[in-house]
Design a protein around this motif. Structure first.
Motif, mmCIF file in Angstrom:
data_model
loop_
_atom_site.group_PDB
_atom_site.id
_atom_site.type_symbol
_atom_site.label_atom_id
_atom_site.label_comp_id
_atom_site.label_asym_id
_atom_site.label_seq_id
_atom_site.Cartn_x
_atom_site.Cartn_y
_atom_site.Cartn_z
ATOM 1 N N PHE A 34 1.041 -1.182 -0.051
ATOM 2 C CA PHE A 34 0.022 0.103 -0.041
ATOM 3 C C PHE A 34 0.857 1.480 -0.054
ATOM 4 O O PHE A 34 0.308 2.139 -0.118
ATOM 5 C CB PHE A 34 -0.862 -0.005 1.198
ATOM 6 C CG PHE A 34 -0.331 -0.348 2.416
ATOM 7 C CD1 PHE A 34 0.441 0.550 3.333
ATOM 8 C CD2 PHE A 34 -0.653 -1.735 2.790
ATOM 9 C CE1 PHE A 34 1.079 -0.081 4.357
ATOM 10 C CE2 PHE A 34 0.015 -2.172 4.052
ATOM 11 C CZ PHE A 34 0.729 -1.264 5.063
ATOM 12 N N TRP A 35 2.245 1.021 0.103
ATOM 13 C CA TRP A 35 2.963 2.219 0.205
ATOM 14 C C TRP A 35 4.413 1.716 -0.285
ATOM 15 O O TRP A 35 4.888 0.498 -0.142
ATOM 16 C CB TRP A 35 3.311 2.778 1.456
ATOM 17 C CG TRP A 35 4.103 4.011 1.481
ATOM 18 C CD1 TRP A 35 5.497 4.282 2.182
ATOM 19 C CD2 TRP A 35 3.646 5.212 0.960
ATOM 20 N NE1 TRP A 35 5.679 5.452 1.704
ATOM 21 C CE2 TRP A 35 4.640 6.336 1.017
ATOM 22 C CE3 TRP A 35 2.351 5.652 0.276
ATOM 23 C CZ2 TRP A 35 4.536 7.607 0.649
ATOM 24 C CZ3 TRP A 35 2.426 7.052 -0.160
ATOM 25 C CH2 TRP A 35 3.466 8.004 -0.062
ATOM 26 N N PRO A 36 5.061 2.428 -1.097
ATOM 27 C CA PRO A 36 6.189 2.091 -1.964
ATOM 28 C C PRO A 36 7.591 1.710 -1.199
ATOM 29 O O PRO A 36 8.277 0.668 -1.450
ATOM 30 C CB PRO A 36 6.475 2.788 -3.126
ATOM 31 C CG PRO A 36 5.680 4.235 -2.920
ATOM 32 C CD PRO A 36 4.766 3.757 -1.957
ATOM 33 N N THR A 37 7.687 2.407 0.031
ATOM 34 C CA THR A 37 8.984 2.447 0.646
ATOM 35 C C THR A 37 8.703 1.433 1.719
ATOM 36 O O THR A 37 7.913 1.111 2.052
ATOM 37 C CB THR A 37 9.426 3.775 1.325
ATOM 38 O OG1 THR A 37 8.427 4.321 1.998
ATOM 39 C CG2 THR A 37 9.576 4.667 0.211
ATOM 40 N N GLU A 43 9.311 11.710 9.409
ATOM 41 C CA GLU A 43 9.912 12.720 9.165
ATOM 42 C C GLU A 43 9.233 13.883 8.821
ATOM 43 O O GLU A 43 9.414 14.854 9.407
ATOM 44 C CB GLU A 43 11.100 12.426 8.285
ATOM 45 C CG GLU A 43 12.070 13.570 8.018
ATOM 46 C CD GLU A 43 13.149 13.590 6.867
ATOM 47 O OE1 GLU A 43 13.711 14.400 6.582
ATOM 48 O OE2 GLU A 43 13.475 12.211 6.342
ATOM 49 N N TYR A 44 8.382 13.694 7.937
ATOM 50 C CA TYR A 44 7.424 14.806 7.362
ATOM 51 C C TYR A 44 6.146 15.104 8.054
ATOM 52 O O TYR A 44 5.553 15.963 7.620
ATOM 53 C CB TYR A 44 7.456 14.673 5.777
ATOM 54 C CG TYR A 44 8.617 14.526 5.305
ATOM 55 C CD1 TYR A 44 9.642 15.574 5.097
ATOM 56 C CD2 TYR A 44 8.901 13.254 4.347
ATOM 57 C CE1 TYR A 44 10.920 15.716 4.566
ATOM 58 C CE2 TYR A 44 10.277 13.292 3.888
ATOM 59 C CZ TYR A 44 11.203 14.413 4.030
ATOM 60 O OH TYR A 44 12.410 14.133 3.275
ATOM 61 N N CYS A 45 5.764 14.082 8.906
ATOM 62 C CA CYS A 45 4.367 14.274 9.496
ATOM 63 C C CYS A 45 4.747 14.373 11.289
ATOM 64 O O CYS A 45 4.819 15.521 11.732
ATOM 65 C CB CYS A 45 3.507 13.200 9.347
ATOM 66 S SG CYS A 45 2.022 13.534 10.153
ATOM 67 N N SER A 100 5.325 4.977 8.063
ATOM 68 C CA SER A 100 6.713 5.116 7.128
ATOM 69 C C SER A 100 7.705 5.976 7.567
ATOM 70 O O SER A 100 7.404 6.757 8.318
ATOM 71 C CB SER A 100 6.155 5.294 5.640
ATOM 72 O OG SER A 100 5.677 6.655 5.849
ATOM 73 N N ASP A 101 8.742 5.722 6.796
ATOM 74 C CA ASP A 101 9.899 6.661 6.883
ATOM 75 C C ASP A 101 9.412 8.171 6.913
ATOM 76 O O ASP A 101 9.846 9.233 7.674
ATOM 77 C CB ASP A 101 11.075 6.268 6.641
ATOM 78 C CG ASP A 101 11.842 5.321 7.181
ATOM 79 O OD1 ASP A 101 11.402 4.588 8.005
ATOM 80 O OD2 ASP A 101 12.523 4.673 6.220
ATOM 81 N N GLU A 102 8.634 8.418 5.799
ATOM 82 C CA GLU A 102 8.196 9.588 5.331
ATOM 83 C C GLU A 102 7.288 10.112 6.428
ATOM 84 O O GLU A 102 7.227 11.475 6.746
ATOM 85 C CB GLU A 102 7.238 9.396 4.013
ATOM 86 C CG GLU A 102 8.269 9.067 2.899
ATOM 87 C CD GLU A 102 8.330 7.609 2.652
ATOM 88 O OE1 GLU A 102 8.880 7.134 1.586
ATOM 89 O OE2 GLU A 102 8.287 6.851 3.511
ATOM 90 N N ASN A 146 13.132 6.924 17.444
ATOM 91 C CA ASN A 146 13.686 7.545 16.280
ATOM 92 C C ASN A 146 14.165 9.019 16.293
ATOM 93 O O ASN A 146 14.387 9.615 15.569
ATOM 94 C CB ASN A 146 12.637 7.241 15.057
ATOM 95 C CG ASN A 146 12.458 5.934 14.532
ATOM 96 O OD1 ASN A 146 13.194 5.744 13.944
ATOM 97 N ND2 ASN A 146 11.455 5.274 15.075
ATOM 98 N N LEU A 147 14.147 9.448 17.822
ATOM 99 C CA LEU A 147 14.583 10.764 18.141
ATOM 100 C C LEU A 147 16.122 10.785 17.766
ATOM 101 O O LEU A 147 16.916 9.888 17.963
ATOM 102 C CB LEU A 147 14.332 11.259 19.413
ATOM 103 C CG LEU A 147 12.821 11.425 19.803
ATOM 104 C CD1 LEU A 147 12.793 11.794 21.372
ATOM 105 C CD2 LEU A 147 12.263 12.937 19.065
#
Length: 502
Positions: free
Chosen positions: A90-93, A120-122, A115-117, A175-176
């Motif tokens: 459902f997600w490519p990475t 990081e971005y949310c 996800s990693d995205e 992940n901090l």
């Protein structure tokens, strides 16, 4: 002089983000439309994207025509396959992290892909924005001369087939960046302790001698921690322990029932409260003005938003509208599409727009958390507004509560059965009940109609809970800490019965 200089540098760095926020404030519809097409293009070759023709999606109408609304049960088979090692579903990475849901209402846990995205971005981006918006409104802040006290949830991380799952706060802590330990407390080691009550004591040990300038966490659990800090130190209020406290960033539950207790714990006229709206599925909105009760909807976190007017709500069979078509003062169910591969996902929250320029919202409840056994359509907002009024008039304060139905039997009317744990009980419970009932009538015309002559609904029945009842109930369920919360309203008697039995 080093700390003020560091404070100034960090403040300057964070405030650079204000210009980017200004972009989605000015062009909200464009930002959201571009984001939708970017998300579908990114995932077009996934199994989900292939099945639902992502390559053919050119606009929002195509998206709604090709992709059905999803509940967790719809996407669970794909998520379970991903947890067992399959990718590009459902997600490519590559997705290895899953946030385990922490509500009290579902016996079966949900595992939300992160996800990693999204990290990081949310989630990480939102943490910086929370600070950025506060600093932008409070130029003289010395926030970074001290540390933030972060109170997360259960911090067990479990491994299964090279994937990891746990509470979202534990995933974020894992992940901090390394430097986060210098600006926040407790340490990562303590934050990730598994047993809640042991962790509480360790947090106190680590923080009572620190210069704590901000608090971050869920109000119900932060309240428990702050009261234990006072017990340990023998102080009268929290400012005697941490005199430089400036702000409390809170979310997860409605703050109104706790507001007066916090004012007593932190007796500082210019102390700030900043609300945030986040969940395992994403970070959605942040208070962007001092003393406001509205939240700015954040439009550039990799989340595309849709809305279902609650008056037309039919679950997965509902018709949605995009951000450009919403109106003020209407309750909407929230639908999200995310950069973790949740597509048209029905998160279960309801919100209301208080402003359209910019888009600011108020959280009004849950699609499932209401009582409508008798057609009364009582929601969280109704109940908490009525409780606030009854408490103000009786000088009472509440720690926790839940409400369930009393079903009609023979010729007897139905009703609502309340269990309320007071931190300060009203002198006259009959008067409190009458005030609550009258407030609900004035707020909700459907409730008022059903209460007419007690034909469908009798007067509310209120039990005064013994001290610590809700805490002990959650402890028994192994649901202490973090985002675990007491269900406020239910069409079932299950929670009421369990609590009465205790």
């Amino acid at each position: 002089m080093a700390l003020p200089i560091v404070n100034s540098i960090i403040s300057w760095f964070l405030k650079k983000r204000i210009h980017q926020i200004g972009l989605f404030l000015k062009y909200p519809t464009d930002v959201q439309e571009e984001l939708l097409l970017r998300l579908t293009h990114t995932a077009r070759k996934t199994e989900f994207g292939t099945e639902f023709q992502f390559s053919s999606i050119k606009n929002y109408k195509d998206f709604t025509d090709f992709v059905p609304i999803q509940k967790y049960e719809s996407v669970e088979p794909l998520i379970e396959r991903c947890r067992k090692g399959e990718q590009n579903l459902f997600w490519p990475t590559h997705i290895t992290w899953f946030a385990k849901s922490s509500g009290t209402t579902n016996a079966k846990s949900k595992f939300i892909p992160v996800s990693d995205e999204a990290l990081e971005y949310c989630h990480m981006k939102a943490g910086k924005d929370m600070l950025c918006l506060f600093i932008n409104n409070n130029e003289e802040t010395l926030l970074f001369t001290g540390k933030a006290l972060r109170l997360g949830g259960s911090s067990d991380i479990y491994e299964d087939n090279n994937s990891y799952f746990g509470d979202l706060s534990a995933i974020i802590t894992e992940n901090l960046p390394f430097w986060a330990d210098y600006s926040s407390a407790p340490s990562q080691e303590v934050s990730l302790m598994a047993e809640w009550e042991t962790k509480m004591e360790a947090i106190i040990d680590e923080t009572i001698h620190e210069n704590i300038t901000s608090l971050v966490g869920v109000p119900s659990w932060m309240l428990v921690l702050l009261n234990r800090v006072l017990e340990r130190t023998g102080k009268d209020n929290i400012l005697e322990v941490w005199p430089n406290l400036e702000v409390y960033f809170h979310g997860g539950v409605n703050f109104n029932p706790y507001r007066e207790q916090y004012k007593k714990l932190i007796p500082k006229k210019d102390f700030q409260y900043y609300e945030i709206y986040n969940a395992s599925e994403g970070f959605f909105a942040i208070q962007d003005i001092n003393l406001s009760k509205e939240l700015l909807l954040m439009l550039d976190y990799g989340i595309f938003y849709e809305f279902i007017p609650m008056k037309k709500y039919k679950g997965e069979n509902s018709k949605t509208i995009p951000l450009s078509e919403v109106k003020k003062d209407i309750d909407y169910a929230l639908i999200i599409t995310t950069n973790s591969g949740l597509w048209r996902y029905l998160i279960g929250d309801t919100i209301r727009f208080t402003s359209l320029e910019p888009y600011r919202i108020k959280i009004t409840g849950r699609t499932k958390h209401y009582i409508n056994v008798f057609g009364e359509e009582l929601n969280i907002e109704n109940v908490e507004d009525a409780l606030k009024l009854a408490c103000e008039k009786t000088n009472a304060t509440i720690d926790d509560y839940t409400v369930g139905p009393i079903f009609m039997k023979d010729k007897n009317s139905g009703g609502h059965e309340w269990i309320i744990e007071f931190s300060k009980k009203p002198e006259n419970m009959s008067y409190f009940t009458e005030l609550l009932d009258n407030a609900l009538k004035s707020i909700n015309s459907d409730y008022e109609a059903k209460r007419y002559n007690s034909m469908a609904l009798a007067m509310p029945k209120i039990h005064v809970a013994k001290k610590g009842l809700f805490y002990n109930w959650l402890k028994k369920k192994d649901k202490l800490g973090g985002q675990h919360k007491v269900p406020r309203l239910s069409n079932s008697r299950a929670f009421v019965e369990e609590l009465l039995a205790l």
